[in-house]
Design an enzyme around this catalytic site. Sequence first.
Site, PDB file in Angstrom:
ATOM      1  N   ASP A 325       0.858  -1.189   0.000  1.00  0.00           N
ATOM      2  CA  ASP A 325       0.000   0.000   0.000  1.00  0.00           C
ATOM      3  C   ASP A 325       0.892   1.236   0.000  1.00  0.00           C
ATOM      4  OD1 ASP A 325      -1.910   1.987   0.407  1.00  0.00           O
ATOM      5  OD2 ASP A 325      -3.081   0.792   1.816  1.00  0.00           O
ATOM      6  N   ARG A 327      -0.257   4.408  -0.295  1.00  0.00           N
ATOM      7  CA  ARG A 327      -1.042   5.616  -0.055  1.00  0.00           C
ATOM      8  C   ARG A 327      -0.554   6.418   1.150  1.00  0.00           C
ATOM      9  NH1 ARG A 327      -6.903   2.839  -0.249  1.00  0.00           N
ATOM     10  NH2 ARG A 327      -5.675   1.263   0.875  1.00  0.00           N
TER      11      ARG A 327
END
EC number: 4.1.99.12
Length: 393
Positions: A325, A327
């Site tokens: 991930d 983000r």
Amino acid sequence: MQFDNIDSALMALKNGETIIVVDDENRENEGDLVAVTEWMNDNTINFMAKEARGLICAPVSKDIAQRLDLVQMVDDNSDIFGTQFTVSIDHVDTTTGISAYERTLTAKKLIDPSSEAKDFNRPGHLFPLVAQDKGVLARNGHTEAAVDLAKLTGAKPAGVICEIMNDDGTMAKGQDLQKFKEKHKLKMITIDDLIEYRKKLEPEIEFKAKVKMPTDFGTFDMYGFKATYTDEEIVVLTKGAIRQHENVRLHSACLTGDIFHSQRCDCGAQLESSMKYINEHGGMIIYLPQEGRGIGLLNKLRAYELIEQGYDTVTANLALGFDEDLRDYHIAAQILKYFNIEHINLLSNNPSKFEGLKQYGIDIAERIEVIVPETVHNHDYMETKKIKMGHLI
């Protein structure tokens, strides 16, 4: 390794000291000595040459490079990190240009406002590097770090850097850098920490527009923002009076799910569920350009290819060379602060969003579960999110 805070490093630089700057372990994973040209002393380059032993370069802003006609060393830059080397230079007042004293003179003349392009011989013994305008927020390299650090000390945008090598000629990493730091009593920071420092210090969004937006789920106010350092466009849907303890959904853009109603994921279903909830209870949806958990649309499709071969959504990202991930929620936190919101009720099943907002000063008062039906096509995806990524579903 033991790292120092950015403020203490800035103080050291302003006092004419040299510091160590370490980049990402997935990049060069090396440490450079960094000094600010305006504040460095006559011994700085000599220290770099004797103790660090790497290539001594002079990062500068694009404005300085253009004013002094410092053209790129090559037309087709194939450096794997895109380092913007210009033609090497010596100042005309030097002899051979190689001594520490003469390289110091050349570096100092780079920031002299009276200097002109004709004042530098080419090629020479100092290697200017051109930093990206947006600094480490655009490129997480030592070039940008040096220029950003110079600006943060109030100096002209230029520095001097040198890679640190071990006695045996290998590059210093990890504990080698720690020993170097302790031996020479230097401050040591990471580029990641510098990025976070700048993010907290500087506004990163600009409001651009506000309109009424009728939808299948109700009529919302839609705000448009632009990320100042990446030029990304972010939209925010709101319903009702904006207040503290706002109901907030952070939704990462998913073209396949949100637009084409893909059943590989639950993104489209979560967006629709959140719009219905916000329309009924009031609140805000921040729609973030984070396709594929930050890897982008085409890479997400490549990940889907791997999933069809037996990978899951996590191992597919890893196989492509990405973290599971990528983000970051700083932009979302900036948008909330634009609306003077510090306490929210978060519509999410993803614990990483809680932590991602908390680190930027947003308090999560309550979690609101987003319940969507599972399909035969996304069963394995949902199980992976629950088991490997800790989603509360």
